[in-house]
Design a protein around this motif. Structure first.
Motif, PDB file in Angstrom:
ATOM      1  N   SER A 173       0.819  -1.094   0.007  1.00  6.96           N
ATOM      2  CA  SER A 173      -0.081   0.367  -0.424  1.00  6.96           C
ATOM      3  C   SER A 173       1.092   1.430  -0.222  1.00  6.96           C
ATOM      4  O   SER A 173       0.677   2.175  -0.526  1.00  6.96           O
ATOM      5  CB  SER A 173      -0.733  -0.246   1.279  1.00  6.96           C
ATOM      6  OG  SER A 173      -0.186   0.197   2.577  1.00  6.96           O
ATOM      7  N   THR A 174       1.673   1.126   0.735  1.00  4.45           N
ATOM      8  CA  THR A 174       1.813   2.431   0.865  1.00  4.45           C
ATOM      9  C   THR A 174       3.354   2.561  -0.399  1.00  4.45           C
ATOM     10  O   THR A 174       3.580   3.986  -0.738  1.00  4.45           O
ATOM     11  CB  THR A 174       3.800   2.490   2.083  1.00  4.45           C
ATOM     12  OG1 THR A 174       4.418   2.169   1.666  1.00  4.45           O
ATOM     13  CG2 THR A 174       2.691   2.006   2.994  1.00  4.45           C
ATOM     14  N   TYR A 175       3.476   1.981  -1.037  1.00  2.73           N
ATOM     15  CA  TYR A 175       4.501   2.224  -2.247  1.00  2.73           C
ATOM     16  C   TYR A 175       3.509   2.016  -3.549  1.00  2.73           C
ATOM     17  O   TYR A 175       3.880   3.718  -4.206  1.00  2.73           O
ATOM     18  CB  TYR A 175       5.555   0.196  -3.265  1.00  2.73           C
ATOM     19  CG  TYR A 175       6.873   0.812  -2.022  1.00  2.73           C
ATOM     20  CD1 TYR A 175       6.716   1.339  -0.912  1.00  2.73           C
ATOM     21  CD2 TYR A 175       8.147   0.102  -2.993  1.00  2.73           C
ATOM     22  CE1 TYR A 175       8.150   1.284  -0.082  1.00  2.73           C
ATOM     23  CE2 TYR A 175       8.649  -0.476  -2.246  1.00  2.73           C
ATOM     24  CZ  TYR A 175       9.152   0.099  -0.716  1.00  2.73           C
ATOM     25  OH  TYR A 175      10.207  -0.050   0.123  1.00  2.73           O
ATOM     26  N   ALA A 176       2.451   1.717  -3.630  1.00  2.00           N
ATOM     27  CA  ALA A 176       1.942   2.164  -4.294  1.00  2.00           C
ATOM     28  C   ALA A 176       1.006   3.454  -4.581  1.00  2.00           C
ATOM     29  O   ALA A 176       0.679   4.222  -4.967  1.00  2.00           O
ATOM     30  CB  ALA A 176       0.311   0.931  -4.179  1.00  2.00           C
ATOM     31  N   ASN A 177       0.573   3.839  -2.929  1.00  6.50           N
ATOM     32  CA  ASN A 177      -0.224   5.085  -2.928  1.00  6.50           C
ATOM     33  C   ASN A 177       1.198   6.246  -3.146  1.00  6.50           C
ATOM     34  O   ASN A 177       0.382   7.303  -3.761  1.00  6.50           O
ATOM     35  CB  ASN A 177      -0.187   5.297  -1.221  1.00  6.50           C
ATOM     36  CG  ASN A 177      -1.416   4.625  -1.117  1.00  6.50           C
ATOM     37  OD1 ASN A 177      -2.892   4.214  -1.533  1.00  6.50           O
ATOM     38  ND2 ASN A 177      -0.852   4.602   0.827  1.00  6.50           N
ATOM     39  N   ARG A 178       2.812   5.846  -2.749  1.00  6.40           N
ATOM     40  CA  ARG A 178       3.352   6.957  -3.417  1.00  6.40           C
ATOM     41  C   ARG A 178       3.430   6.521  -5.060  1.00  6.40           C
ATOM     42  O   ARG A 178       3.784   7.794  -5.186  1.00  6.40           O
ATOM     43  CB  ARG A 178       4.952   6.465  -2.826  1.00  6.40           C
ATOM     44  CG  ARG A 178       4.646   6.642  -1.274  1.00  6.40           C
ATOM     45  CD  ARG A 178       6.351   6.972  -0.793  1.00  6.40           C
ATOM     46  NE  ARG A 178       6.868   8.141  -0.868  1.00  6.40           N
ATOM     47  CZ  ARG A 178       8.225   8.296  -1.220  1.00  6.40           C
ATOM     48  NH1 ARG A 178       8.731   7.165  -0.261  1.00  6.40           N
ATOM     49  NH2 ARG A 178       9.473   9.044  -1.509  1.00  6.40           N
ATOM     50  N   MET A 179       3.199   5.612  -5.560  1.00  2.72           N
ATOM     51  CA  MET A 179       3.487   5.822  -6.744  1.00  2.72           C
ATOM     52  C   MET A 179       2.234   6.983  -7.930  1.00  2.72           C
ATOM     53  O   MET A 179       2.627   7.010  -8.287  1.00  2.72           O
ATOM     54  CB  MET A 179       3.362   4.364  -7.540  1.00  2.72           C
ATOM     55  CG  MET A 179       4.195   4.242  -9.300  1.00  2.72           C
ATOM     56  SD  MET A 179       3.802   2.785  -9.284  1.00  2.72           S
ATOM     57  CE  MET A 179       5.200   1.759  -9.081  1.00  2.72           C
ATOM     58  N   THR A 180       0.976   5.990  -6.914  1.00  7.39           N
ATOM     59  CA  THR A 180      -0.079   6.627  -7.624  1.00  7.39           C
ATOM     60  C   THR A 180      -0.255   7.976  -7.405  1.00  7.39           C
ATOM     61  O   THR A 180      -0.993   8.516  -7.518  1.00  7.39           O
ATOM     62  CB  THR A 180      -1.374   5.845  -7.253  1.00  7.39           C
ATOM     63  OG1 THR A 180      -1.477   6.025  -6.186  1.00  7.39           O
ATOM     64  CG2 THR A 180      -0.578   4.369  -8.029  1.00  7.39           C
ATOM     65  N   GLU A 181       0.451   8.808  -6.571  1.00 11.45           N
ATOM     66  CA  GLU A 181      -0.104   9.440  -5.457  1.00 11.45           C
ATOM     67  C   GLU A 181      -0.996   9.810  -5.560  1.00 11.45           C
ATOM     68  O   GLU A 181      -1.610  10.949  -5.561  1.00 11.45           O
ATOM     69  CB  GLU A 181       0.663  10.722  -6.185  1.00 11.45           C
ATOM     70  CG  GLU A 181       2.177  10.872  -7.358  1.00 11.45           C
ATOM     71  CD  GLU A 181       2.308  12.038  -8.180  1.00 11.45           C
ATOM     72  OE1 GLU A 181       1.309  12.553  -8.309  1.00 11.45           O
ATOM     73  OE2 GLU A 181       3.545  12.357  -8.566  1.00 11.45           O
TER      74      GLU A 181
END
Length: 183
Positions: A159-167
């Protein structure tokens, strides 16, 4: 690069049941789920893993301390805001929440052991110095709990990586808990 913020109508077919259930549970569709819906496999992996992490022998408070520690470390603004909101709703002490958000030591010795251990596992990429492991165990945790931290890291890396990638933009219910890292 812009990612699509899906809803139940636009999400890939395999993501729709998760999108619909999440929207029902929250009363709105959180941006991270709407954005992760683009990859049904990613969304299912996160939701399944999160369900498993919530079943661990760690208390809800211990899990929240873990999540906020990790989220602040990897600078996931959405997770810090959302989990600050969750801790506030569960009547956690404001000083605890503020310390976690500021990446500062906690007054509660057992919760501080969770914070320190989480950071050690992250920094050592799984390797933990024997004295750090001993301090974690001496604080009242078990070897099972140590491995449950690894499970949490796997789940919340998604979730943290996806949230950062997708802004992932912060949803209105969490705006009062907005957080920005201080590099």
């Amino acid at each position: 690069m812009s990612f699509t913020r899906h809803d139940a109508a636009s999400a890939p077919e395999q993501s729709r049941p998760i999108v619909e259930n999440t929207a029902k549970g929250f009363g709105f569709l959180p941006a991270p789920v709407a954005l992760m819906a683009e990859s049904p496999e990613l969304l299912e992996a996160f939701m399944t893993g999160n369900g498993l992490f919530n079943k661990t022998s760690l208390s809800q408070m211990e899990r929240e301390v873990f999540v906020l520690t990790m989220a602040a470390k990897v600078e996931c603004h959405y997770c810090v805001a959302m989990h600050s909101s969750m801790l506030t709703r569960s009547k956690a002490e404001p000083a605890l929440i503020e310390a976690l958000r500021a990446r500062k030591p906690l007054d509660d010795a057992k919760l501080e052991a969770m914070r320190v251990f989480t950071l050690a596992v992250m920094e050592g990429q799984g390797y933990v110095e024997p004295e750090t492991m001993e301090a974690f165990l001496s604080a009242g945790y078990t070897r099972r709990n140590a491995l449950e931290v690894v499970l949490g890291l796997g789940v919340y890396t998604i979730s943290t990586y996806a949230n950062r990638m997708t802004e992932a933009p912060l949803d209105e219910p969490f705006k009062a808990f907005e957080w920005h890292s201080e590099h």
